[in-house]
Design a protein around this motif. Structure first.
Motif, mmCIF file in Angstrom:
data_model
loop_
_atom_site.group_PDB
_atom_site.id
_atom_site.type_symbol
_atom_site.label_atom_id
_atom_site.label_comp_id
_atom_site.label_asym_id
_atom_site.label_seq_id
_atom_site.Cartn_x
_atom_site.Cartn_y
_atom_site.Cartn_z
ATOM 1 N N TRP A 141 0.824 -1.198 0.000
ATOM 2 C CA TRP A 141 0.000 0.000 0.000
ATOM 3 C C TRP A 141 0.868 1.261 0.000
ATOM 4 O O TRP A 141 0.568 2.227 -0.709
ATOM 5 N N THR A 142 1.940 1.266 0.764
ATOM 6 C CA THR A 142 2.868 2.396 0.782
ATOM 7 C C THR A 142 3.444 2.615 -0.610
ATOM 8 O O THR A 142 3.513 3.758 -1.096
ATOM 9 N N SER A 143 3.838 1.539 -1.264
ATOM 10 C CA SER A 143 4.402 1.639 -2.610
ATOM 11 C C SER A 143 3.391 2.195 -3.597
ATOM 12 O O SER A 143 3.724 3.043 -4.435
ATOM 13 N N VAL A 144 2.155 1.740 -3.501
ATOM 14 C CA VAL A 144 1.094 2.246 -4.380
ATOM 15 C C VAL A 144 0.866 3.739 -4.126
ATOM 16 O O VAL A 144 0.741 4.525 -5.070
ATOM 17 N N GLN A 145 0.850 4.134 -2.861
ATOM 18 C CA GLN A 145 0.660 5.551 -2.541
ATOM 19 C C GLN A 145 1.798 6.401 -3.102
ATOM 20 O O GLN A 145 1.559 7.477 -3.642
ATOM 21 N N PHE A 146 3.032 5.937 -2.985
ATOM 22 C CA PHE A 146 4.158 6.665 -3.544
ATOM 23 C C PHE A 146 4.058 6.753 -5.059
ATOM 24 O O PHE A 146 4.326 7.793 -5.653
ATOM 25 N N ALA A 147 3.666 5.648 -5.703
ATOM 26 C CA ALA A 147 3.533 5.644 -7.149
ATOM 27 C C ALA A 147 2.415 6.580 -7.604
ATOM 28 O O ALA A 147 2.578 7.321 -8.584
ATOM 29 N N MET A 148 1.289 6.586 -6.896
ATOM 30 C CA MET A 148 0.181 7.462 -7.261
ATOM 31 C C MET A 148 0.552 8.920 -7.060
ATOM 32 O O MET A 148 0.187 9.776 -7.865
ATOM 33 N N ALA A 149 1.302 9.216 -6.012
ATOM 34 C CA ALA A 149 1.728 10.599 -5.742
ATOM 35 C C ALA A 149 2.680 11.086 -6.819
ATOM 36 O O ALA A 149 2.712 12.282 -7.120
ATOM 37 N N ALA A 150 3.415 10.189 -7.425
ATOM 38 C CA ALA A 150 4.373 10.571 -8.482
ATOM 39 C C ALA A 150 3.662 11.042 -9.730
ATOM 40 O O ALA A 150 4.239 11.771 -10.544
#
Length: 152
Positions: A141-150
């Motif tokens: 979930w953290t990785s997805v959030q970072f990817a979406m924020a990018a």
């Protein structure tokens, strides 16, 4: 350049404590295996007692249990550390608590397996597996959030 000392009052500091304390569990495994090896009389480089040796000698069987516990720890430590550190980027307090639970459970797993064989590892297995599963979900979930924020 970032301050490498960090702020010890930040929750991320506890993530590092949980991560580095896992190294001590590896040391615990070393001592348990060395003690069991000496008691069994099995010399290096023998990694495990044979099935016949273990069936005849409870000390050889106990050595196999400590070796298997150590092998299982080594198999699981790297993925645990990855999940802990990634999830700690966004959820440091929860990650640190789950990491501490995993480390304590893995120590219980090691001691339980060494003293009581496969059945002695069950409690440590259940707690460490649950902690690990949640950490991996949080890491994803953290990785997805970072990817979406990018992309926003």
């Amino acid at each position: 350049m970032a301050n490498l000392r960090g702020n010890p009052k930040q929750p991320t500091s506890y993530v590092l404590v949980a991560a580095s304390s896992s190294f001590l569990v590896n040391v615990l495994h070393f001592f348990l295996s060395a003690k069991a090896r000496k008691a069994s009389g099995l010399k290096y480089p023998i990694p495990y007692a044979t099935e016949e040796q273990a069936a005849k000698d409870p000390k050889a069987y106990a050595f196999n249990c400590t070796q298997r516990a150590h092998g299982n720890f080594v198999e699981n430590q790297t993925p645990f550390l990855g999940a802990l550190l990634i999830s700690g980027l966004h959820y440091p307090t929860a990650a640190a608590a789950l990491g501490a639970a995993w480390v304590a459970a893995r120590a219980a797993y090691a001691v339980g397996y060494a003293k009581r064989g496969p059945q002695g590892r069950v409690a440590g297995f259940l707690v460490s597996s649950l902690s690990d599963l949640v950490l991996k979900g949080m890491a994803l979930w953290t990785s997805v959030q970072f990817a979406m924020a990018a992309y926003t």
